[in-house]
Design a protein around this motif. Sequence first.
Motif, mmCIF file in Angstrom:
data_model
loop_
_atom_site.group_PDB
_atom_site.id
_atom_site.type_symbol
_atom_site.label_atom_id
_atom_site.label_comp_id
_atom_site.label_asym_id
_atom_site.label_seq_id
_atom_site.Cartn_x
_atom_site.Cartn_y
_atom_site.Cartn_z
ATOM 1 N N VAL A 1 83.181 49.197 -23.702
ATOM 2 C CA VAL A 1 83.769 49.025 -22.365
ATOM 3 C C VAL A 1 84.702 47.892 -22.914
ATOM 4 O O VAL A 1 84.315 46.749 -22.982
ATOM 5 N N VAL A 2 86.201 48.014 -22.300
ATOM 6 C CA VAL A 2 87.024 46.732 -22.615
ATOM 7 C C VAL A 2 87.394 46.668 -21.242
ATOM 8 O O VAL A 2 88.054 47.559 -20.401
ATOM 9 N N ILE A 3 87.524 45.531 -20.573
ATOM 10 C CA ILE A 3 88.123 44.949 -19.422
ATOM 11 C C ILE A 3 88.949 43.963 -19.375
ATOM 12 O O ILE A 3 88.789 42.899 -20.101
ATOM 13 N N PRO A 4 90.231 44.189 -19.155
ATOM 14 C CA PRO A 4 91.413 43.176 -19.116
ATOM 15 C C PRO A 4 91.193 41.998 -17.966
ATOM 16 O O PRO A 4 90.751 42.545 -16.868
ATOM 17 N N LEU A 5 91.045 40.890 -18.283
ATOM 18 C CA LEU A 5 90.794 39.759 -17.457
ATOM 19 C C LEU A 5 92.133 39.138 -17.162
ATOM 20 O O LEU A 5 92.180 38.752 -15.865
ATOM 21 N N GLU A 6 92.882 38.774 -18.002
ATOM 22 C CA GLU A 6 94.237 38.172 -17.899
ATOM 23 C C GLU A 6 95.139 38.807 -19.216
ATOM 24 O O GLU A 6 94.762 39.747 -19.862
ATOM 25 N N LYS A 7 96.317 38.321 -18.997
ATOM 26 C CA LYS A 7 97.209 38.830 -20.145
ATOM 27 C C LYS A 7 96.680 38.991 -21.463
ATOM 28 O O LYS A 7 96.890 39.973 -22.304
ATOM 29 N N ASP A 8 96.133 37.960 -21.983
ATOM 30 C CA ASP A 8 95.679 37.828 -23.237
ATOM 31 C C ASP A 8 94.209 37.665 -23.532
ATOM 32 O O ASP A 8 93.833 37.373 -24.493
ATOM 33 N N ARG A 9 93.380 37.970 -22.689
ATOM 34 C CA ARG A 9 91.897 37.742 -22.675
ATOM 35 C C ARG A 9 91.373 39.027 -21.999
ATOM 36 O O ARG A 9 91.929 39.835 -20.791
ATOM 37 N N HIS A 10 90.452 39.636 -22.729
ATOM 38 C CA HIS A 10 89.792 40.581 -22.518
ATOM 39 C C HIS A 10 88.345 40.796 -22.906
ATOM 40 O O HIS A 10 87.698 39.809 -23.687
ATOM 41 N N LEU A 11 87.427 41.330 -21.948
ATOM 42 C CA LEU A 11 86.185 41.283 -22.028
ATOM 43 C C LEU A 11 85.515 42.609 -22.572
ATOM 44 O O LEU A 11 85.849 43.525 -22.298
ATOM 45 N N PHE A 12 84.836 42.290 -23.609
ATOM 46 C CA PHE A 12 84.316 43.706 -24.427
ATOM 47 C C PHE A 12 82.877 43.477 -24.333
ATOM 48 O O PHE A 12 82.049 42.368 -24.338
ATOM 49 N N CYS A 13 82.093 44.707 -24.090
ATOM 50 C CA CYS A 13 80.725 45.012 -24.051
ATOM 51 C C CYS A 13 80.215 44.936 -25.494
ATOM 52 O O CYS A 13 80.602 45.619 -26.209
ATOM 53 N N LEU A 14 78.977 44.188 -25.531
ATOM 54 C CA LEU A 14 78.362 44.038 -26.885
ATOM 55 C C LEU A 14 77.114 44.691 -26.723
ATOM 56 O O LEU A 14 76.538 44.851 -25.714
ATOM 57 N N ASP A 15 76.200 44.916 -27.987
ATOM 58 C CA ASP A 15 74.953 45.419 -27.987
ATOM 59 C C ASP A 15 74.076 44.333 -27.359
ATOM 60 O O ASP A 15 73.071 44.922 -26.542
ATOM 61 N N ASN A 16 74.654 43.344 -27.334
ATOM 62 C CA ASN A 16 73.604 42.242 -26.649
ATOM 63 C C ASN A 16 73.975 41.290 -25.784
ATOM 64 O O ASN A 16 73.871 40.113 -25.491
#
Length: 195
Positions: free
Chosen positions: A156-171
């Motif tokens: 899952v990738v969630i955009p936070l701001e224009k150049d910042r993105h939250l990625f789900c990791l295994d941990n």
Amino acid sequence: EFSHEIAGFTEPVSSFEIDHLGNIWAAHGSRGLFRIKLNRQMDSVQIYSYYGKEKGLPTDRNLSVANIENRIIFATGQSFFTFDALNDTIIPYDLLNEETGAFKQSRSITSMDENLYWLVWDNQAGLFKIEDKSVKGIFSWDFSRFGAYLASSGTVVIPLEKDRHLFCLDNGFAILNEKKIRQDEHPAGVFLRRI
């Protein structure tokens, strides 16, 4: 706010998109794809069709669905596919398969703003601009460079701001600051003290 359940379809889905005709394309974790048409009241399924290996997919497992420029795309982890309405089957989507390099093996596609899409392959994420039958790689990042591993069950990738993105990791999760990484990767210019 929760409105109501949809009667007539009880399969769990991992991702879904709505096509230009109002069909819902839903990916099941281990049973392929479903094309679902709701009734006018949108409270029950009018009809649904199943699409799996016999309809052109290389696998029935770990599929994801995306809508790229009003075209429904299926990521299989091997290559990209799309729906051929004339033949009621799933076919390879040559444009993405030819233009994304190793990222054609992506297992997920996440839409961002302005025709930008994250493609996730293995432990790498690539940001691509896709518009008017043109595909351009913008940026890619290998998470294993820092010992981080993308979620194996579907990233899952969630955009936070224009150049910042939250990625789900295994941990856990990671925030990717694309702008900072790009600055850090450019080596400093040559500086001469004497000639």
